[in-house]
Design a protein around this motif. Structure first.
Motif, mmCIF file in Angstrom:
data_model
loop_
_atom_site.group_PDB
_atom_site.id
_atom_site.type_symbol
_atom_site.label_atom_id
_atom_site.label_comp_id
_atom_site.label_asym_id
_atom_site.label_seq_id
_atom_site.Cartn_x
_atom_site.Cartn_y
_atom_site.Cartn_z
ATOM 1 N N VAL A 1 -27.923 12.418 -7.836
ATOM 2 C CA VAL A 1 -26.693 11.821 -7.321
ATOM 3 C C VAL A 1 -25.473 12.593 -7.812
ATOM 4 N N PHE A 2 -25.434 12.927 -9.097
ATOM 5 C CA PHE A 2 -24.285 13.649 -9.628
ATOM 6 C C PHE A 2 -24.195 15.069 -9.107
ATOM 7 N N SER A 3 -25.314 15.690 -8.808
ATOM 8 C CA SER A 3 -25.270 17.057 -8.295
ATOM 9 C C SER A 3 -24.819 17.089 -6.837
ATOM 10 N N CYS A 4 -24.993 15.990 -6.111
ATOM 11 C CA CYS A 4 -24.600 15.938 -4.701
ATOM 12 C C CYS A 4 -23.147 15.538 -4.499
ATOM 13 N N THR A 5 -22.537 15.026 -5.519
ATOM 14 C CA THR A 5 -21.144 14.615 -5.357
ATOM 15 C C THR A 5 -20.252 15.842 -5.298
ATOM 16 N N ASN A 6 -19.143 15.681 -4.614
ATOM 17 C CA ASN A 6 -18.221 16.785 -4.431
ATOM 18 C C ASN A 6 -16.837 16.308 -4.846
ATOM 19 N N LYS A 7 -16.287 16.919 -5.856
ATOM 20 C CA LYS A 7 -14.946 16.550 -6.306
ATOM 21 C C LYS A 7 -13.950 17.479 -5.631
ATOM 22 N N GLN A 8 -13.029 16.861 -4.882
ATOM 23 C CA GLN A 8 -12.022 17.658 -4.191
ATOM 24 C C GLN A 8 -10.846 17.891 -5.120
ATOM 25 N N ILE A 9 -10.531 19.133 -5.306
ATOM 26 C CA ILE A 9 -9.406 19.503 -6.139
ATOM 27 C C ILE A 9 -8.432 20.293 -5.276
ATOM 28 N N ASN A 10 -7.179 19.961 -5.404
ATOM 29 C CA ASN A 10 -6.155 20.665 -4.650
ATOM 30 C C ASN A 10 -5.940 22.041 -5.283
ATOM 31 N N HIS A 11 -6.367 23.079 -4.575
ATOM 32 C CA HIS A 11 -6.287 24.433 -5.129
ATOM 33 C C HIS A 11 -4.943 25.097 -4.850
ATOM 34 N N SER A 12 -4.148 24.512 -3.970
ATOM 35 C CA SER A 12 -2.873 25.148 -3.681
ATOM 36 C C SER A 12 -1.885 24.867 -4.804
ATOM 37 N N ASN A 13 -0.972 25.788 -4.984
ATOM 38 C CA ASN A 13 0.052 25.629 -6.009
ATOM 39 C C ASN A 13 1.285 24.943 -5.445
ATOM 40 N N GLN A 14 1.175 24.413 -4.235
ATOM 41 C CA GLN A 14 2.303 23.775 -3.579
ATOM 42 C C GLN A 14 2.668 22.472 -4.272
ATOM 43 N N LYS A 15 3.946 22.297 -4.532
ATOM 44 C CA LYS A 15 4.440 21.076 -5.160
ATOM 45 C C LYS A 15 5.312 20.324 -4.160
ATOM 46 N N TYR A 16 5.410 19.022 -4.363
ATOM 47 C CA TYR A 16 6.133 18.162 -3.440
ATOM 48 C C TYR A 16 7.136 17.302 -4.202
ATOM 49 N N SER A 17 8.256 17.034 -3.545
ATOM 50 C CA SER A 17 9.237 16.104 -4.099
ATOM 51 C C SER A 17 9.148 14.803 -3.312
ATOM 52 N N LEU A 18 9.800 13.794 -3.812
ATOM 53 C CA LEU A 18 9.716 12.481 -3.197
ATOM 54 C C LEU A 18 11.113 11.958 -2.913
ATOM 55 N N LYS A 19 11.370 11.629 -1.654
ATOM 56 C CA LYS A 19 12.662 11.068 -1.262
ATOM 57 C C LYS A 19 12.690 9.580 -1.605
ATOM 58 N N TYR A 20 13.882 9.049 -1.760
ATOM 59 C CA TYR A 20 14.038 7.631 -2.063
ATOM 60 C C TYR A 20 13.338 6.778 -1.001
ATOM 61 N N ILE A 21 12.592 5.778 -1.453
ATOM 62 C CA ILE A 21 11.883 4.879 -0.551
ATOM 63 C C ILE A 21 12.500 3.493 -0.681
ATOM 64 N N GLY A 22 13.063 2.995 0.387
ATOM 65 C CA GLY A 22 13.649 1.657 0.390
ATOM 66 C C GLY A 22 12.584 0.607 0.646
ATOM 67 N N GLY A 23 13.004 -0.635 0.660
ATOM 68 C CA GLY A 23 12.070 -1.689 1.008
ATOM 69 C C GLY A 23 11.765 -2.636 -0.128
ATOM 70 N N GLU A 24 12.682 -2.778 -1.055
ATOM 71 C CA GLU A 24 12.568 -3.711 -2.169
ATOM 72 C C GLU A 24 11.263 -3.499 -2.936
ATOM 73 N N TYR A 25 10.509 -4.583 -3.164
ATOM 74 C CA TYR A 25 9.307 -4.504 -4.002
ATOM 75 C C TYR A 25 8.232 -3.607 -3.380
ATOM 76 N N ASP A 26 8.040 -3.720 -2.061
ATOM 77 C CA ASP A 26 7.019 -2.904 -1.393
ATOM 78 C C ASP A 26 7.344 -1.416 -1.486
#
Length: 162
Positions: free
Chosen positions: A16-41
């Motif tokens: 089971v452990f040998s068949c699992t595939n862990k996806q790792i993001n190989h790109s060096n691309q970084k992302y920023s996050l814009k303000y998200i409105g909507g109170e608690y949600d």
């Protein structure tokens, strides 16, 4: 006999452990996050997105690739059987997400992720169980939608599209 069972379990677990595939993001691309409105949600969505990006090491608030997101929850009541004894409320969550390239002034990714769950509705609005169920389901749906977005993030090529 117990040694054989243990060996079989060991072989199964290794398989089971040998068949699992862990996806790792190989790109060096970084992302920023814009303000998200909507109170608690919106705050919940912002925290899940930021933590997921930081855990992958691809969060940088100064990045030119800006993630813009919006989340909406709606609910509807439906009856599932003929006897009308089991009322259920379904919570639908829509996550609208896009990635904007600030240098090229264009969109590189746009998606709408839908998640839904339901709970058995108590007959009165005064019950705290209804309110607690709605709050938990919204939180779980938000987390699941962010996970789906993070999985799709590996497939983005960061090129403008029309």
């Amino acid at each position: 006999m117990s040694k054989i069972k243990l060996l079989i379990l060991l072989l199964i677990s290794l398989l089971v452990f040998s068949c699992t595939n862990k996806q790792i993001n190989h790109s060096n691309q970084k992302y920023s996050l814009k303000y998200i409105g909507g109170e608690y949600d919106g705050l919940l969505l912002n925290n899940y997105l930021k933590n997921s990006l930081k855990n992958l090491g691809i969060f940088d608030q100064k990045s030119i690739f800006e993630i813009q997101a919006n989340i909406n929850h709606n609910s509807n009541l439906y009856i599932t059987n003929i006897d009308n004894t089991s009322d259920r409320e379904k919570i639908n969550t829509k996550l609208f997400i896009q990635i904007f390239d600030q240098n090229s002034n264009c969109m590189v990714f746009k998606d709408e992720i839908n998640v839904s769950q339901f709970y058995i509705y108590a007959s009165s609005d005064k019950f705290l169980s209804n309110q607690t169920a709605v709050k938990k389901i919204k939180k779980d749906n938000t987390e699941l939608a962010v996970k789906k977005f993070i999985i799709n993030l590996n497939k983005i090529n960061n090129k403008c599209y029309e």
